[in-house]
Design an enzyme around this catalytic site. Structure first.
Site: not given
Length: 190
Positions: A71-73
């Site tokens: 994931a990447d935010t």
């Protein structure tokens, strides 16, 4: 929920780890280096998912036949991506920019097993009240948000006293839209 393979959280984020633990997932954390770069002309809304897919591809080369979650935010304000601050002054400047304004938090997620790969993005709008300089400085000095996109964490002091409302998933702002991850794992990998 029984998964078809052991879940690997390919992330060093303590927040993602805690969210998966709280949701009752059986998983292991593994990390490998990954340079978070994206094309300069890419639409900001696509960047988080692009990076999540890139991380997943990099981890799959290392981890092989395991069920991998990456994931990447990112935080987006006026179509500008506000990354992790490089220093205290940049963190202060970022929070001053977000003060009294609405911004978006976008988390891109990618889950893969063997030749199967699924990805998505989750978007949440966040509205900060007008923050006083003293509030911003207190937060930066006491919570040191240097590892957080947008220079803040919603679950910390600044979120408790400074966020007026959100439109979308709270857990997405923390770093992982667990409800959507659960549905994807249940429907495609169990």
């Amino acid at each position: 929920m029984r998964l078809s393979s052991r879940l690997i959280l390919a992330s060093g984020s303590p927040r993602r780890k805690q969210l998966l633990q709280d949701a009752g997932f059986d998983f292991e954390v593994k990390t490998v280096p990954f340079e978070e770069v994206f094309p300069e002309d890419m639409e900001s809304e696509r960047v988080a998912e692009f990076l999540a897919i890139g991380k997943n591809d990099a981890y799959r080369k290392t981890l092989g036949n395991e069920l991998v979650l990456t994931a990447d935010t990112i935080v987006v304000f006026n179509d500008q991506i506000l990354g992790k601050p490089k220093n205290e002054q940049e963190a202060i400047n970022t929070l001053k920019l977000l003060s009294g304004e609405i911004h978006e938090v976008i988390t891109g997620v990618c889950i893969s097993l063997l030749e199967t790969q699924h990805s998505f993005s989750c978007k949440t709008q966040v509205k900060f009240k007008s923050l006083l300089d003293e509030e911003i400085e207190f937060y930066i000095q006491n919570y040191r948000p240097m590892d957080k996109a947008g220079s803040y964490a919603i679950q910390e002091w600044i979120g408790l006293i400074g966020i007026e409302w959100i439109n979308g998933s709270y857990y997405n702002v923390v770093g992982l839209p667990v409800h959507e991850v659960y549905q994807l794992l249940k429907n495609k990998f169990s």
